[in-house]
Design a protein around this motif. Structure first.
Motif, PDB file in Angstrom:
ATOM      1  N   PHE A 141       0.822  -1.205   0.000  1.00 13.79           N
ATOM      2  CA  PHE A 141       0.000   0.000   0.000  1.00 13.79           C
ATOM      3  C   PHE A 141       0.860   1.261   0.000  1.00 13.79           C
ATOM      4  CE2 PHE A 141      -2.169   3.358   2.398  1.00 13.79           C
ATOM      5  CZ  PHE A 141      -3.231   3.582   1.542  1.00 13.79           C
ATOM      6  N   VAL A 142       1.884   1.280   0.844  1.00 13.42           N
ATOM      7  CA  VAL A 142       2.765   2.454   0.901  1.00 13.42           C
ATOM      8  C   VAL A 142       3.503   2.634  -0.420  1.00 13.42           C
ATOM      9  CG1 VAL A 142       4.839   3.377   2.018  1.00 13.42           C
ATOM     10  CG2 VAL A 142       3.005   2.414   3.406  1.00 13.42           C
ATOM     11  N   ALA A 143       3.990   1.537  -0.992  1.00 11.37           N
ATOM     12  CA  ALA A 143       4.699   1.618  -2.268  1.00 11.37           C
ATOM     13  C   ALA A 143       3.774   2.111  -3.381  1.00 11.37           C
ATOM     14  CB  ALA A 143       5.290   0.255  -2.631  1.00 11.37           C
ATOM     15  N   SER A 144       2.560   1.603  -3.415  1.00  6.26           N
ATOM     16  CA  SER A 144       1.632   2.052  -4.457  1.00  6.26           C
ATOM     17  C   SER A 144       1.223   3.506  -4.245  1.00  6.26           C
ATOM     18  CB  SER A 144       0.396   1.152  -4.505  1.00  6.26           C
ATOM     19  OG  SER A 144      -0.330   1.243  -3.308  1.00  6.26           O
ATOM     20  N   SER A 145       1.156   3.946  -2.997  1.00  9.47           N
ATOM     21  CA  SER A 145       0.844   5.348  -2.727  1.00  9.47           C
ATOM     22  C   SER A 145       1.953   6.263  -3.245  1.00  9.47           C
ATOM     23  CB  SER A 145       0.643   5.572  -1.227  1.00  9.47           C
ATOM     24  OG  SER A 145      -0.456   4.861  -0.766  1.00  9.47           O
ATOM     25  N   PHE A 146       3.206   5.889  -2.978  1.00 11.82           N
ATOM     26  CA  PHE A 146       4.321   6.690  -3.473  1.00 11.82           C
ATOM     27  C   PHE A 146       4.396   6.660  -4.996  1.00 11.82           C
ATOM     28  CE2 PHE A 146       6.255   6.407   0.858  1.00 11.82           C
ATOM     29  CZ  PHE A 146       6.340   7.771   1.062  1.00 11.82           C
ATOM     30  N   LEU A 147       4.098   5.510  -5.595  1.00  9.01           N
ATOM     31  CA  LEU A 147       4.093   5.418  -7.047  1.00  9.01           C
ATOM     32  C   LEU A 147       3.021   6.329  -7.638  1.00  9.01           C
ATOM     33  CD1 LEU A 147       5.138   4.064  -9.645  1.00  9.01           C
ATOM     34  CD2 LEU A 147       3.344   2.337  -9.287  1.00  9.01           C
ATOM     35  N   MET A 148       1.846   6.333  -7.039  1.00 10.65           N
ATOM     36  CA  MET A 148       0.763   7.189  -7.531  1.00 10.65           C
ATOM     37  C   MET A 148       1.132   8.664  -7.371  1.00 10.65           C
ATOM     38  SD  MET A 148      -2.030   7.386  -9.065  1.00 10.65           S
ATOM     39  CE  MET A 148      -2.709   5.758  -9.010  1.00 10.65           C
ATOM     40  N   LEU A 149       1.761   9.019  -6.255  1.00  8.56           N
ATOM     41  CA  LEU A 149       2.202  10.397  -6.049  1.00  8.56           C
ATOM     42  C   LEU A 149       3.228  10.792  -7.104  1.00  8.56           C
ATOM     43  CD1 LEU A 149       2.280  12.976  -4.269  1.00  8.56           C
ATOM     44  CD2 LEU A 149       4.102  11.863  -2.982  1.00  8.56           C
ATOM     45  N   PHE A 150       4.203   9.919  -7.340  1.00  7.94           N
ATOM     46  CA  PHE A 150       5.231  10.200  -8.340  1.00  7.94           C
ATOM     47  C   PHE A 150       4.619  10.357  -9.730  1.00  7.94           C
ATOM     48  CE2 PHE A 150       8.191   8.538 -11.539  1.00  7.94           C
ATOM     49  CZ  PHE A 150       9.189   9.498 -11.440  1.00  7.94           C
ATOM     50  N   LEU A 151       3.721   9.443 -10.097  1.00  8.04           N
ATOM     51  CA  LEU A 151       3.097   9.525 -11.415  1.00  8.04           C
ATOM     52  C   LEU A 151       2.244  10.784 -11.560  1.00  8.04           C
ATOM     53  CD1 LEU A 151       2.061   5.814 -11.996  1.00  8.04           C
ATOM     54  CD2 LEU A 151       3.952   7.065 -13.054  1.00  8.04           C
ATOM     55  N   THR A 152       1.564  11.174 -10.504  1.00  6.70           N
ATOM     56  CA  THR A 152       0.758  12.392 -10.549  1.00  6.70           C
ATOM     57  C   THR A 152       1.646  13.624 -10.731  1.00  6.70           C
ATOM     58  OG1 THR A 152      -0.881  11.376  -9.107  1.00  6.70           O
ATOM     59  CG2 THR A 152      -0.926  13.768  -9.286  1.00  6.70           C
ATOM     60  N   LEU A 153       2.739  13.681  -9.990  1.00  7.40           N
ATOM     61  CA  LEU A 153       3.645  14.825 -10.123  1.00  7.40           C
ATOM     62  C   LEU A 153       4.279  14.872 -11.509  1.00  7.40           C
ATOM     63  CD1 LEU A 153       5.354  14.845  -6.618  1.00  7.40           C
ATOM     64  CD2 LEU A 153       3.636  16.424  -7.488  1.00  7.40           C
ATOM     65  N   GLU A 154       4.672  13.716 -12.037  1.00  5.34           N
ATOM     66  CA  GLU A 154       5.249  13.682 -13.379  1.00  5.34           C
ATOM     67  C   GLU A 154       4.225  14.124 -14.430  1.00  5.34           C
ATOM     68  OE1 GLU A 154       8.253  13.142 -14.879  1.00  5.34           O
ATOM     69  OE2 GLU A 154       8.963  13.404 -12.829  1.00  5.34           O
ATOM     70  N   PHE A 155       2.997  13.673 -14.294  1.00  8.54           N
ATOM     71  CA  PHE A 155       1.949  14.066 -15.224  1.00  8.54           C
ATOM     72  C   PHE A 155       1.717  15.571 -15.174  1.00  8.54           C
ATOM     73  CE2 PHE A 155      -2.572  14.844 -16.118  1.00  8.54           C
ATOM     74  CZ  PHE A 155      -2.618  14.403 -17.432  1.00  8.54           C
ATOM     75  N   CYS A 156       1.687  16.129 -13.967  1.00  6.96           N
ATOM     76  CA  CYS A 156       1.471  17.569 -13.819  1.00  6.96           C
ATOM     77  C   CYS A 156       2.626  18.365 -14.411  1.00  6.96           C
ATOM     78  CB  CYS A 156       1.277  17.926 -12.350  1.00  6.96           C
ATOM     79  SG  CYS A 156      -0.273  17.315 -11.672  1.00  6.96           S
TER      80      CYS A 156
END
Length: 77
Positions: free
Chosen positions: A53-68
């Motif tokens: 869960f923590v790893a997927s949360s960080f992955l989602m945060l990273f992907l969101t920041l990269e997309f932005c």
């Protein structure tokens, strides 16, 4: 008008906390009823799920920041 998002966040945290408590309690009681299941195995599985869960949360945060960043949004504070 600014209190509405704050109340929604508090409500969300409250509901998720109660749900997590009941889920952990249910799994604990189920583990106690089933004597074949070892406590160490339950703890290890819980740690694995938490880490995923923590790893997927960080992955989602990273992907969101990269997309932005790719969309040209200014994310500086």
């Amino acid at each position: 008008m600014n209190s509405i998002p704050v109340s929604f966040v508090i409500f969300k945290i409250l509901v998720l906390s109660i749900g997590m408590y009941l889920a952990v309690k249910w799994h604990y009681v189920r583990g106690q009823k089933d004597k074949n299941q070892k406590t160490a195995a339950v703890l290890l599985t819980s740690i694995k799920v938490g880490a995923a869960f923590v790893a997927s949360s960080f992955l989602m945060l990273f992907l969101t920041l990269e997309f932005c960043k790719r969309m040209g949004l200014d994310l500086t504070m």
